[in-house]
Design an enzyme around this catalytic site. Structure first.
Site, PDB file in Angstrom:
ATOM      1  N   GLU A  67      -7.173  13.802  -9.500  1.00 48.66           N
ATOM      2  CA  GLU A  67      -8.573  13.562  -9.864  1.00 48.66           C
ATOM      3  C   GLU A  67      -9.371  14.844  -9.679  1.00 48.66           C
ATOM      4  O   GLU A  67     -10.573  14.859  -9.880  1.00 48.66           O
ATOM      5  CB  GLU A  67      -9.179  12.428  -9.045  1.00 48.66           C
ATOM      6  CG  GLU A  67      -9.392  12.721  -7.581  1.00 48.66           C
ATOM      7  CD  GLU A  67     -10.379  11.763  -6.950  1.00 48.66           C
ATOM      8  OE1 GLU A  67     -11.551  11.796  -7.324  1.00 48.66           O
ATOM      9  OE2 GLU A  67      -9.960  10.978  -6.085  1.00 48.66           O
ATOM     10  N   CYS A 127      -8.035   8.094  -6.737  1.00 53.17           N
ATOM     11  CA  CYS A 127      -6.889   8.285  -5.823  1.00 53.17           C
ATOM     12  C   CYS A 127      -5.704   7.395  -6.178  1.00 53.17           C
ATOM     13  O   CYS A 127      -4.675   7.431  -5.507  1.00 53.17           O
ATOM     14  CB  CYS A 127      -7.323   7.996  -4.389  1.00 53.17           C
ATOM     15  SG  CYS A 127      -8.783   8.889  -3.901  1.00 53.17           S
ATOM     16  N   HIS A 181      -3.477   4.014   1.391  1.00 55.40           N
ATOM     17  CA  HIS A 181      -4.286   5.167   1.010  1.00 55.40           C
ATOM     18  C   HIS A 181      -5.259   5.390   2.167  1.00 55.40           C
ATOM     19  O   HIS A 181      -5.931   4.440   2.600  1.00 55.40           O
ATOM     20  CB  HIS A 181      -5.049   4.869  -0.293  1.00 55.40           C
ATOM     21  CG  HIS A 181      -6.148   5.853  -0.540  1.00 55.40           C
ATOM     22  ND1 HIS A 181      -5.909   7.208  -0.562  1.00 55.40           N
ATOM     23  CD2 HIS A 181      -7.493   5.687  -0.729  1.00 55.40           C
ATOM     24  CE1 HIS A 181      -7.056   7.838  -0.770  1.00 55.40           C
ATOM     25  NE2 HIS A 181      -8.031   6.941  -0.872  1.00 55.40           N
TER      26      HIS A 181
END
Ligand code: CAA
Length: 387
Positions: free
Chosen positions: A86, A118, A240
């Site tokens: 990103e 992400c 994450h």
């Protein structure tokens, strides 16, 4: 080429790379007049990787991918390279093409970039899995590489960082099988974005944290429904980790019995690495867990603001210890160079990075993490060189 068993494809080798330079969050706290325990305990972070001008998402991706290639016999088996990011610096050319060049992959290897905050490395991994399932002699290289920058004095500032992860996807993987079910939750929300011309992300921190947890609940429900598994069937969890406290909150809410410490050791030292973050957590778990992980199911939560969430699972292979870089991963993180606050401010200045044109300066001032460094930016075009 024949199609193969859907339970027989996964990650054969995984490796990561990050900057050789870091800022201690104690230093940041001192200069922002914040109690450092807010960063250490409140958000769960200790250091953040800071990138000198000779490194970017391409150079660290090449370094991670070269480690992966060192564990395979024939790189000509790689028919697909997907670069997930990103923090792309070019809206047209794929960052993956530079990686393809410096790895010396064959011209018939397909290369493209993917973006969804992400989340994109997970989308790339699932796509690579499908590709290998229908082309069993092929292998695919998936890269997640991001450098995360927030403006000074924002709540996001202590959660900067960056890293690249490279994963080889193949049949009969030595590291982990990707299970055939996953739970997805997509919703349109303005929690985090970066307009095309901006180098720093814009965000609503509280909304993003709220949506991370809400989406986890929805994706997890979807996963349990599709797999017919129960919470007890998931042995370990990786998340994450935009900052470690986010993952710790997720565990407390959804998996209260699970210990997640081993899976967050590296993330606390690197900071947020967006597309790479979940996979840094996986490597941290595998490198640091004292128990034998063979045959264990690892739940994987991927979240990309905006937003797409996916919960899926890996089953660790019996041969997993043959492909690890545990000792060098720990040594590399322990031997990085700590920078001062002044240097952090200098390196964080967008203009400093974009005005960077000195090949000699890059080599003289900063150590390269790997064999390739960013030598020059000419007419906006990046020129890399071998060290
Ligand atoms: N000692 C110990 N703890 C302390 C403390 C002290 N002296 N002072 C404060 N704390 C604690 C607080 O109690 C709080 O803990 P809890 O969350 O458990 O209540 C914690 O430190 C953080 O404090 P605040 O909530 O006041 O922190 P903040 O508002 O300054 O920043 C944040 C938090 C908004 C999430 C910020 O980190 C942020 O904006 N981050 C960027 C966005 C982000 O990462 N979002 C995550 C989900 S989105 C995503 O995952 C995609 C992505 O990668 C960006």
């Amino acid at each position: 080429m024949s199609s193969i068993n859907k339970n027989n494809v996964g990650i054969d080798v995984i490796a990561f790379s990050t900057s050789d330079y870091f800022l201690s969050l104690k230093t940041l706290a001192e200069h922002r007049d914040v109690d450092y325990r807010k960063y250490y305990e409140g958000i769960g972070q200790e250091r953040m990787s800071i990138f000198p001008p000779n490194e970017d998402i391409v150079t660290i991706a090449i370094d991670a991918a070269q480690k992966v290639l060192s564990k395979i016999d024939n790189k000509n088996d790689i028919d697909l390279l997907i670069f997930a990011t990103e923090s792309s610096f070019d809206l047209s050319k794929s960052a993956g093409i530079y990686v393809h060049h410096f790895l010396g992959l064959k011209p018939s290897c397909r290369v493209f970039d993917m973006k969804q905050a992400c989340y994109s490395a997970t989308a790339a991994l699932q796509m690579a899995k499908s590709f290998v399932e229908s082309n069993s002699a092929s292998k695919a290289l998936v890269i997640g590489s991001d450098i995360v920058k927030y403006s000074p004095n924002t709540s996001g500032e202590p959660t900067q960082g960056g890293a690249a992860v490279a994963m080889l996807v193949s049949e009969n993987p030595r590291l982990a099988y990707i299970e055939p079910f996953s739970g997805i939750y997509t919703t349109d929300i303005a929690d985090f974005w970066r307009p095309a011309a901006a180098t720093e992300a814009m965000f609503d921190g509280r909304l993003s944290a709220h949506n991370y947890l809400r989406s986890l609940g929805c994706a997890l429900d979807n996963y349990l429904e599709q797999s017919s598994l129960n919470f007890e069937d998931i042995n370990y969890t990786c998340f994450h980790a935009p900052f470690n406290k986010m993952a710790i909150k997720a565990v407390r809410q959804f998996f209260p019995e699970r210990d997640i410490k081993d899976a967050l050791i590296y993330n606390a030292l690197i900071g947020n690495s967006c597309s790479a973050s979940l996979y840094i957590s996986l490597i941290s778990l595998i490198d640091n867990c004292k128990r034998n992980l063979a045959g264990k199911r690892i739940g994987m939560y991927s979240y990309g603001s905006g937003s797409v969430a996916e919960y899926y699972s890996l089953v660790i292979s019996d041969r997993y210890k043959n492909t690890l870089f545990s000792d060098s991963n720990k040594e590399n993180l322990a031997n990085r160079i700590e920078i001062s606050f002044d240097e952090y401010e200098k390196l964080s200045t967008t203009a400093e990075i974009f005005n960077y044109t000195s090949k000699e300066g890059g080599k003289r001032l900063y150590r390269n993490i790997g064999s390739v460094f960013l030598a020059e930016i000419k007419d906006g075009y990046r020129i890399y060189a071998e060290a």
